[in-house]
Write an enzyme that holds these catalytic residues in place. Structure first.
Site, mmCIF file in Angstrom:
data_model
loop_
_atom_site.group_PDB
_atom_site.id
_atom_site.type_symbol
_atom_site.label_atom_id
_atom_site.label_comp_id
_atom_site.label_asym_id
_atom_site.label_seq_id
_atom_site.Cartn_x
_atom_site.Cartn_y
_atom_site.Cartn_z
ATOM 1 N N HIS A 1 32.550 73.225 49.274
ATOM 2 C CA HIS A 1 33.186 72.172 49.247
ATOM 3 C C HIS A 1 32.736 70.654 49.611
ATOM 4 O O HIS A 1 31.938 71.076 50.765
ATOM 5 C CB HIS A 1 34.527 72.963 50.141
ATOM 6 N N CYS B 1 41.925 74.794 46.909
ATOM 7 C CA CYS B 1 41.320 76.605 45.941
ATOM 8 C C CYS B 1 41.250 77.524 46.933
ATOM 9 O O CYS B 1 40.792 77.592 48.364
ATOM 10 C CB CYS B 1 39.325 75.884 46.004
ATOM 11 N N HIS C 1 36.274 72.063 39.259
ATOM 12 C CA HIS C 1 36.370 72.459 40.653
ATOM 13 C C HIS C 1 35.530 73.845 40.771
ATOM 14 O O HIS C 1 34.542 73.867 41.736
ATOM 15 C CB HIS C 1 37.028 72.640 41.244
ATOM 16 N N GLU C 2 36.495 74.564 39.888
ATOM 17 C CA GLU C 2 35.635 76.167 39.970
ATOM 18 C C GLU C 2 33.833 76.443 39.294
ATOM 19 O O GLU C 2 33.814 77.142 40.304
ATOM 20 C CB GLU C 2 36.880 77.126 39.618
ATOM 21 N N HIS D 1 32.219 75.546 42.042
ATOM 22 C CA HIS D 1 31.389 77.269 42.347
ATOM 23 C C HIS D 1 30.345 77.896 41.859
ATOM 24 O O HIS D 1 29.235 78.685 42.649
ATOM 25 C CB HIS D 1 33.005 77.847 43.552
#
Length: 520
Positions: free
Chosen positions: A250, A91, A240-241, A244
């Site tokens: 992380h 990432c 995953h994104e 965020h």
């Protein structure tokens, strides 16, 4: 910065071939150190206030911090393992806001007291969260080689991962109007700042912004996939994104979805205990006291099989075969120039004039053949079909297996999980392709010929990780990867043309026979 970090890939080649020791030699070491400094600055291990030529102590401390985060032996030395880790796909979000909290949290876990309070502090102290529980999202664009319905299904499932374990709820916003979270694919510099410019395949796969900007960006140049077989799994990176965009930083846990480095799609639950605690610390547990639901990764192995989308106003027969709108697992041609195209548990037969059969189950023709085969070829010597998947091989003469049981290919030196297979007429041999190498098989058997494998550079201009290859009546060889093809001059072993196979090769069956125009 992006160019300097990209040089790590070239430096790694020297390192792995033994031209550099565990601690780089003076000449190569100075260049490697500069590239490592660029990487450490980009991801927050060297502070921007640090001079451009950091002291040895500061550099070693940064290396130690990176090694700890990456689960490497902590030495403070730029060794092979550390440099290799820096080149892994990851990432693009900086680790700056995570490191100190990680250390504090790990200390709490070992001490086994005040853990809950500490964890809440970790995730909430930045104030980066949404102050509502119903969030809208929009998929702005998507990779051209992937079908839109399958990508939308992957996006919906990625959001559902987080809503299943928290009090959040998500819905897809209409094409016009505002959306809280926007998902967009870009190439290179896209006005996010030079440090966020995408670097092509590998390196930084995507990045996102903490609330409440609501943006997640993905590198258009990556070879995105919606299966476990080839390419970067888009579903995993989406999830995953999205984490965020919800405010999660992380994680140091190697099994966590929010770990900085790309993880392959496995069969088990994608979210670790650390991911669940993180999102619940910000937004609470599922509403109504319901139990957090964890879905196994095996449910998300192929989103294209979820596709029940049928555009209004189009007859089903004019949409073309399913493989035309995405990709296929394998392809081959028999001695009558009839194509066989494989996808999942089905196959299509395509006549020389481009007429396509209905999809048929593999088991109807080849009993015992598993779904999702990885490579297929027909021997033009005897007409036998060869299939490859994992470390196993099958050989059929008509509908009957030549071998009673599938063979273990590795015994003959064949690669596991080959990308493609081809019967090469000039040699009258089967050839397997895997990554940057190819293997020539002995006639009539599953033994690799002496002096193989060799580099794919022998086939000038053909990319790595092709998904299929077949000979054509004009003497050329066609190679496929995703939605593109390459035509190779057999005599010169050089690619001469390339393009999109679905719209430019009518014999692939993606051409509307009645209108004479492309389906797309």
């Amino acid at each position: 910065m992006v160019a300097r970090v990209g040089l790590l890939l070239r430096a790694l080649q020297l390192l792995l071939w033994g031209h550099l020791d565990a601690q780089p030699a003076e000449r190569g070491g100075q260049e490697l150190r500069k590239e490592a400094e660029a990487f450490l600055e980009k991801y927050g291990y060297l502070n921007e206030q640090v001079p451009k030529a950091p002291t040895s102590t500061r550099f070693s401390d940064a290396i130690r911090a990176f090694q700890w985060v990456s689960q490497l032996p902590v030495s403070g030395v730029l060794d092979r393992a550390t440099l290799r880790q820096m080149t892994r796909p990851r990432c693009g979000v900086t680790d700056t806001n995570s490191y100190a909290a990680w250390a504090e949290r790990i200390s709490d876990l070992f001490a086994r007291h005040r853990t809950k309070m500490r964890r809440k502090k970790r995730f909430a102290k930045q104030g980066n969260k949404w102050y509502k529980q119903h969030l809208s999202y929009r998929l702005v664009n998507w990779p051209e080689h992937l079908p839109e319905p399958a990508v939308r299904g992957a996006v919906r499932a990625a959001f559902q991962l987080w809503s299943n374990v928290s009090a959040l709820e998500f819905w897809e916003a209409p094409a016009t109007g505002p959306a809280d979270i926007r998902l967009t694919f870009f190439q290179g510099d896209h006005n996010d700042g030079l440090g966020n410019a995408f670097d092509g395949p590998g390196g930084a796969l995507a990045h996102a912004f903490l609330p409440r900007r609501g943006e997640a960006h993905f590198d258009q140049d990556e070879r995105w996939s919606l299966s476990r077989r080839r390419g970067r799994n888009l579903f995993v990176v989406l999830a995953h994104e999205i984490g965020h965009t919800l405010g999660l930083t992380h994680s140091p846990a190697p099994r966590a979805l929010m770990a900085p480095y790309y993880k392959r799609l496995g069969r088990d639950a994608l979210l670790s205990w650390d991911d669940v605690l993180a999102v619940q610390s910000l937004y609470g547990k599922p509403l109504g006291g319901s139990v957090a639901v964890q879905l196994p990764g095996k449910l998300f192995t192929d989103f294209e099989t979820w596709d029940s989308y049928s555009p209004q106003g189009r007859r089903p027969e004019t949409q073309g075969p399913k493989y035309c709108h995405s990709s296929f697992d394998a392809i081959t041609v028999d001695r009558q120039q009839q194509l066989y195209i494989f996808k999942g548990s089905h196959f299509w037969e395509v006549a020389a004039d481009g007429n396509v059969s209905e999809p048929r189950p593999l088991q109807e023709r080849w009993v015992g053949l598993p779904p999702n085969i990885e490579a297929a070829a027909v021997s033009l010597n005897d007409g036998d079909f060869y299939f490859f998947k994992g470390g196993r091989c099958w050989r059929f003469r008509g509908p009957k297996p030549v071998w009673g049981l599938p063979q273990l290919c590795r015994a003959g030196g064949l690669p596991r999980h080959p990308d493609a297979a081809l019967f090469f007429p000039p040699l009258r041999r089967l050839i397997l392709f895997k990554g940057a190498r190819y293997y020539v098989l002995a006639r009539g058997g599953l033994q690799v010929e002496p002096y193989y494998p060799r580099s794919l550079q022998d086939w000038g201009g053909i990319p790595e990780e092709v998904s299929g290859a077949l000979p054509r009546p004009d003497g050329s060889i066609i190679f496929f990867r995703d939605d593109r093809y390459w035509r190779l001059d057999q005599a010169k072993l050089q690619a001469t043309t390339s393009g999109r196979w679905a719209t430019e090769l009518p014999w692939m069956g993606c051409w509307h026979a009645n209108s004479g125009s492309a389906l797309f």
